[in-house]
Design a protein around this motif. Structure first.
Motif, PDB file in Angstrom:
ATOM      1  N   UNK A   1     -15.095  26.743   4.254  1.00 31.96           N
ATOM      2  CA  UNK A   1     -15.295  27.037   2.835  1.00 31.96           C
ATOM      3  C   UNK A   1     -15.111  28.531   2.605  1.00 31.96           C
ATOM      4  N   UNK A   2     -15.120  28.892   1.351  1.00 27.44           N
ATOM      5  CA  UNK A   2     -14.950  30.296   0.977  1.00 27.44           C
ATOM      6  C   UNK A   2     -16.294  30.964   0.731  1.00 27.44           C
ATOM      7  N   UNK A   3     -17.255  30.664   1.596  1.00 29.55           N
ATOM      8  CA  UNK A   3     -18.583  31.251   1.462  1.00 29.55           C
ATOM      9  C   UNK A   3     -18.986  31.848   2.803  1.00 29.55           C
ATOM     10  N   UNK A   4     -19.836  32.848   2.757  1.00 27.23           N
ATOM     11  CA  UNK A   4     -20.277  33.519   3.986  1.00 27.23           C
ATOM     12  C   UNK A   4     -21.788  33.684   3.970  1.00 27.23           C
ATOM     13  N   UNK A   5     -22.372  33.794   5.146  1.00 29.23           N
ATOM     14  CA  UNK A   5     -23.814  34.033   5.267  1.00 29.23           C
ATOM     15  C   UNK A   5     -24.091  35.534   5.119  1.00 29.23           C
ATOM     16  N   UNK A   6     -25.328  35.886   4.793  1.00 36.62           N
ATOM     17  CA  UNK A   6     -25.671  37.311   4.742  1.00 36.62           C
ATOM     18  C   UNK A   6     -25.396  38.017   6.074  1.00 36.62           C
ATOM     19  N   UNK A   7     -25.640  37.324   7.193  1.00 37.04           N
ATOM     20  CA  UNK A   7     -25.398  37.936   8.509  1.00 37.04           C
ATOM     21  C   UNK A   7     -23.914  38.266   8.679  1.00 37.04           C
ATOM     22  N   UNK A   8     -23.033  37.396   8.200  1.00 40.22           N
ATOM     23  CA  UNK A   8     -21.591  37.664   8.302  1.00 40.22           C
ATOM     24  C   UNK A   8     -21.194  38.870   7.459  1.00 40.22           C
ATOM     25  N   UNK A   9     -21.755  38.953   6.258  1.00 42.78           N
ATOM     26  CA  UNK A   9     -21.432  40.086   5.376  1.00 42.78           C
ATOM     27  C   UNK A   9     -21.960  41.382   5.989  1.00 42.78           C
ATOM     28  N   UNK A  10     -23.179  41.373   6.513  1.00 45.26           N
ATOM     29  CA  UNK A  10     -23.746  42.566   7.149  1.00 45.26           C
ATOM     30  C   UNK A  10     -22.880  43.009   8.324  1.00 45.26           C
ATOM     31  N   UNK A  11     -22.439  42.062   9.145  1.00 38.26           N
ATOM     32  CA  UNK A  11     -21.568  42.397  10.285  1.00 38.26           C
ATOM     33  C   UNK A  11     -20.218  42.932   9.824  1.00 38.26           C
ATOM     34  N   UNK A  12     -19.699  42.395   8.726  1.00 38.20           N
ATOM     35  CA  UNK A  12     -18.433  42.892   8.168  1.00 38.20           C
ATOM     36  C   UNK A  12     -18.566  44.381   7.819  1.00 38.20           C
ATOM     37  N   UNK A  13     -19.647  44.734   7.125  1.00 38.97           N
ATOM     38  CA  UNK A  13     -19.850  46.139   6.751  1.00 38.97           C
ATOM     39  C   UNK A  13     -20.063  47.020   7.979  1.00 38.97           C
ATOM     40  N   UNK A  14     -20.789  46.532   8.977  1.00 43.78           N
ATOM     41  CA  UNK A  14     -20.966  47.300  10.214  1.00 43.78           C
ATOM     42  C   UNK A  14     -19.624  47.476  10.927  1.00 43.78           C
ATOM     43  N   UNK A  15     -18.849  46.404  10.998  1.00 44.98           N
ATOM     44  CA  UNK A  15     -17.546  46.465  11.652  1.00 44.98           C
ATOM     45  C   UNK A  15     -16.624  47.455  10.933  1.00 44.98           C
ATOM     46  N   UNK A  16     -16.706  47.479   9.615  1.00 42.28           N
ATOM     47  CA  UNK A  16     -15.845  48.375   8.831  1.00 42.28           C
ATOM     48  C   UNK A  16     -16.048  49.834   9.240  1.00 42.28           C
TER      49      UNK A  16
ATOM     50  N   UNK B   1     -25.415  50.081   8.710  1.00 42.84           N
ATOM     51  CA  UNK B   1     -24.529  49.747   7.589  1.00 42.84           C
ATOM     52  C   UNK B   1     -24.630  48.251   7.299  1.00 42.84           C
ATOM     53  N   UNK B   2     -24.611  47.912   6.033  1.00 44.43           N
ATOM     54  CA  UNK B   2     -24.777  46.530   5.619  1.00 44.43           C
ATOM     55  C   UNK B   2     -26.014  46.375   4.752  1.00 44.43           C
ATOM     56  N   UNK B   3     -26.849  47.406   4.788  1.00 45.87           N
ATOM     57  CA  UNK B   3     -28.013  47.488   3.909  1.00 45.87           C
ATOM     58  C   UNK B   3     -28.815  46.208   3.726  1.00 45.87           C
ATOM     59  N   UNK B   4     -28.998  45.810   2.487  1.00 49.15           N
ATOM     60  CA  UNK B   4     -29.845  44.675   2.128  1.00 49.15           C
ATOM     61  C   UNK B   4     -29.340  43.351   2.693  1.00 49.15           C
ATOM     62  N   UNK B   5     -28.073  43.264   3.042  1.00 48.81           N
ATOM     63  CA  UNK B   5     -27.545  42.022   3.610  1.00 48.81           C
ATOM     64  C   UNK B   5     -28.282  41.650   4.899  1.00 48.81           C
ATOM     65  N   UNK B   6     -28.817  42.633   5.612  1.00 48.17           N
ATOM     66  CA  UNK B   6     -29.559  42.366   6.856  1.00 48.17           C
ATOM     67  C   UNK B   6     -30.900  41.675   6.588  1.00 48.17           C
ATOM     68  N   UNK B   7     -31.467  41.860   5.401  1.00 49.95           N
ATOM     69  CA  UNK B   7     -32.792  41.333   5.095  1.00 49.95           C
ATOM     70  C   UNK B   7     -32.768  40.009   4.338  1.00 49.95           C
ATOM     71  N   UNK B   8     -31.594  39.529   3.971  1.00 50.16           N
ATOM     72  CA  UNK B   8     -31.513  38.303   3.173  1.00 50.16           C
ATOM     73  C   UNK B   8     -31.735  37.054   4.023  1.00 50.16           C
TER      74      UNK B   8
END
Length: 134
Positions: free
Chosen positions: A63-78, A23-30
């Motif tokens: 800041x209010x920005x996140x890395x692709x790795x953080x977003x991918x982990x968020x989706x996996x955690x969800x 889970x996290x799809x394309x966020x893992x490859x960015x």
């Protein structure tokens, strides 16, 4: 948000998410040095605020920005946070999909009419590395 999410189990639709990766799809490859434009709620999933989750993972939310790795982990955690593990089949390559007519089930009020036949290959954690047909 103008949307209000409610969990209504009686309205659930049985489903399975098939994918090559986790889970996290394309966020893992960015590219890892990229950052999101913001931690906007359009990236959030119901019941788990992205900004709160990122803040919890970081020591200092500068800041209010996140890395692709953080977003991918968020989706996996969800997936685990929401108890959806049984609905995900990572390591799956779908090779064909077709609709198949079903015979009515005796005593059933209403049958499915049609079902989807999915064929493909599973590897890694999702299977034993062989063909999987459902």
């Amino acid at each position: 948000s103008v949307l209000r999410w409610r969990h209504e189990p009686e309205r659930a639709v049985p489903h399975l998410v098939l994918g090559k990766g986790p889970p996290g799809g394309a966020w893992h490859a960015m590219e890892g040095s990229m950052l999101t434009l913001s931690l906007a709620n359009w990236m959030e999933l119901p019941g788990l605020k992205l900004k709160d989750w990122v803040r919890e993972k970081r020591r200092n939310l500068r800041n209010d920005r996140a890395t692709p790795a953080e977003i991918a982990l968020y989706y996996q955690h969800y997936v685990s946070h929401s108890g959806l593990q049984d609905n995900f089949a990572s390591g799956t390559l779908v090779t064909s999909l077709r609709r198949v007519a079903c015979k009515p089930v005796a005593g059933a009020e209403r049958g499915p009419g049609t079902v989807w036949e999915v064929r493909g290959v599973q590897s890694g954690e999702a299977g034993e590395g062989g063909k999987a047909e459902e």
